[in-house]
Scaffold this motif. Structure first.
Motif, short mmCIF file in Angstrom:
data_model
loop_
_atom_site.label_atom_id
_atom_site.label_comp_id
_atom_site.label_asym_id
_atom_site.label_seq_id
_atom_site.Cartn_x
_atom_site.Cartn_y
_atom_site.Cartn_z
N ARG A 67 0.80 -1.22 0.00
CA ARG A 67 0.00 0.00 0.00
C ARG A 67 0.83 1.28 0.00
N HIS A 68 2.00 1.26 0.61
CA HIS A 68 2.79 2.49 0.72
C HIS A 68 4.13 2.30 0.01
N ASP A 69 4.06 1.99 -1.27
CA ASP A 69 5.30 1.74 -2.04
C ASP A 69 5.66 2.88 -2.97
N GLY A 70 4.99 4.02 -2.82
CA GLY A 70 5.32 5.18 -3.63
C GLY A 70 4.57 5.28 -4.95
N LEU A 71 3.66 4.35 -5.21
CA LEU A 71 2.91 4.39 -6.46
C LEU A 71 1.99 5.61 -6.50
N VAL A 72 2.06 6.32 -7.62
CA VAL A 72 1.19 7.47 -7.87
C VAL A 72 0.56 7.30 -9.24
N LEU A 73 -0.75 7.44 -9.31
CA LEU A 73 -1.45 7.35 -10.58
C LEU A 73 -1.82 8.75 -11.06
N SER A 74 -1.80 8.93 -12.37
CA SER A 74 -2.12 10.22 -12.97
C SER A 74 -3.22 10.03 -14.01
N ASP A 75 -4.32 10.73 -13.84
CA ASP A 75 -5.43 10.75 -14.79
C ASP A 75 -6.21 9.43 -14.84
N VAL A 76 -6.03 8.57 -13.85
CA VAL A 76 -6.78 7.32 -13.82
C VAL A 76 -7.21 6.99 -12.40
N TRP A 77 -8.41 6.46 -12.27
CA TRP A 77 -8.94 5.98 -11.00
C TRP A 77 -9.28 4.50 -11.17
N ILE A 78 -8.94 3.67 -10.18
CA ILE A 78 -9.16 2.24 -10.28
C ILE A 78 -10.11 1.79 -9.18
N THR A 79 -11.11 1.02 -9.56
CA THR A 79 -12.09 0.57 -8.58
C THR A 79 -12.70 -0.76 -9.02
N THR A 80 -13.62 -1.26 -8.21
CA THR A 80 -14.36 -2.48 -8.53
C THR A 80 -15.81 -2.30 -8.08
N PRO A 81 -16.74 -2.99 -8.74
CA PRO A 81 -18.14 -2.90 -8.29
C PRO A 81 -18.36 -3.53 -6.92
N VAL A 82 -17.61 -4.60 -6.62
CA VAL A 82 -17.70 -5.28 -5.33
C VAL A 82 -16.42 -4.99 -4.56
N LYS A 83 -16.54 -4.50 -3.34
CA LYS A 83 -15.39 -3.98 -2.60
C LYS A 83 -14.73 -4.99 -1.66
N CYS A 84 -15.34 -6.15 -1.48
CA CYS A 84 -14.78 -7.19 -0.63
C CYS A 84 -14.48 -8.44 -1.45
N ALA A 85 -13.45 -9.17 -1.05
CA ALA A 85 -13.10 -10.39 -1.76
C ALA A 85 -14.20 -11.43 -1.62
N PRO A 86 -14.73 -11.95 -2.74
CA PRO A 86 -15.77 -12.98 -2.68
C PRO A 86 -15.19 -14.38 -2.87
N PRO A 87 -15.78 -15.39 -2.26
CA PRO A 87 -15.34 -16.76 -2.52
C PRO A 87 -15.39 -17.10 -4.01
N LYS A 88 -14.31 -17.69 -4.50
CA LYS A 88 -14.20 -18.09 -5.91
C LYS A 88 -14.38 -16.92 -6.88
N ASN A 89 -14.16 -15.71 -6.39
CA ASN A 89 -14.34 -14.51 -7.21
C ASN A 89 -15.75 -14.39 -7.78
N ARG A 90 -16.73 -14.88 -7.05
CA ARG A 90 -18.10 -14.87 -7.54
C ARG A 90 -19.04 -14.24 -6.51
N PRO A 91 -19.22 -12.94 -6.57
CA PRO A 91 -20.21 -12.32 -5.69
C PRO A 91 -21.62 -12.68 -6.14
N THR A 92 -22.54 -12.70 -5.21
CA THR A 92 -23.93 -12.95 -5.54
C THR A 92 -24.55 -11.66 -6.09
N PRO A 93 -25.68 -11.76 -6.79
CA PRO A 93 -26.35 -10.53 -7.24
C PRO A 93 -26.68 -9.58 -6.10
N ALA A 94 -27.08 -10.12 -4.95
CA ALA A 94 -27.40 -9.26 -3.81
C ALA A 94 -26.16 -8.54 -3.29
N GLU A 95 -25.03 -9.23 -3.24
CA GLU A 95 -23.78 -8.61 -2.80
C GLU A 95 -23.35 -7.53 -3.78
N ARG A 96 -23.47 -7.82 -5.05
CA ARG A 96 -23.17 -6.80 -6.08
C ARG A 96 -24.04 -5.57 -5.88
#
Length: 224
Positions: A99-128
């Motif tokens: 998290r604190h390795d000096g990385l700086v992003l310019s002109d880009v934002w990175i995100t995900t629709p689901v903010k917590c790690a889901p089992p098998k990378n498969r969130p349910t529709p309700a979790e989404r």
């Protein structure tokens, strides 16, 4: 606003199955990370608040962002993504290990629709759906946004549901569609090992999509 959203994401416990899974991964750990203290909470978006480009994935990886606390950080998918972003001049360095390795992003934002790690990378529709308001608020807070790069069909469908107009075209790598608010949606196969190790997604393919994204961000709006 983005800082407020981030604080809420970190504290969120709306999905019991995801909370249980992310915390379990933080206790059990992968052998190679046995000495690490896992983040094991919701992972907020990361990048430049003035970004014109938004990169949307699926969800934090159990031993990647769920461990480090930063999107696409500490796993092979992140190695691929940040190397490409650096090549395209969106990042000041080609790696994102902690998290604190000096990385700086310019002109880009990175995100995900689901903010917590889901089992098998498969969130349910309700979790989404529980998480979608965070993504919607991120989009609203990115006042300079012009291009969304959806990594995979899940991200594409979510973004279309939020901003799509008319009939949704079929997902495919390189697909480009217009969204509400003069925002262009670009599609790419996800940068997961399943795609990058098999050659389904190659570096030239991904570089081309990022290059197209940059071209679009530099174009003036029609009224300008």
């Amino acid at each position: 606003m983005l800082q407020k959203i981030a604080a809420e994401v970190v504290e969120c416990r709306a999905c019991p199955r995801l909370v249980q899974w992310r915390e379990r991964m933080g206790r059990e750990k992968r052998a190679s990370y046995r000495d690490d203290v896992y983040w094991a909470k919701g992972v907020p978006g990361f990048g430049d608040p003035n970004a014109r480009l938004l990169v949307v994935g699926l969800a934090p990886a159990a031993h990647g962002a769920n461990r480090t606390g930063r999107m696409f950080t500490g796993d092979r998918s992140g190695d691929w993504l940040y190397a490409a972003l650096h090549h395209a001049d969106y990042a000041n360095q080609p790696h994102s290990k902690v998290r604190h390795d000096g990385l700086v992003l310019s002109d880009v934002w990175i995100t995900t629709p689901v903010k917590c790690a889901p089992p098998k990378n498969r969130p349910t529709p309700a979790e989404r759906d529980n998480c979608i308001p965070y993504l919607e608020r991120e989009i609203q807070s990115l006042s300079n946004l012009k291009v969304v790069l959806a990594l995979g069909g899940f991200a594409y469908q979510v973004m279309w549901n939020i901003l799509g107009v008319g009939r949704r075209p079929k997902f495919a790598h390189g697909v480009e569609v217009q969204l509400a608010g003069d925002i262009t949606l670009l599609c790419s196969y996800h940068v997961s090992q399943q795609n990058t190790f098999t050659g389904r997604l190659t570096k030239p393919m991904f570089d081309a999509v990022l290059g197209r994204a940059k071209t679009l961000t530099l174009q003036p709006h029609p009224e300008q």
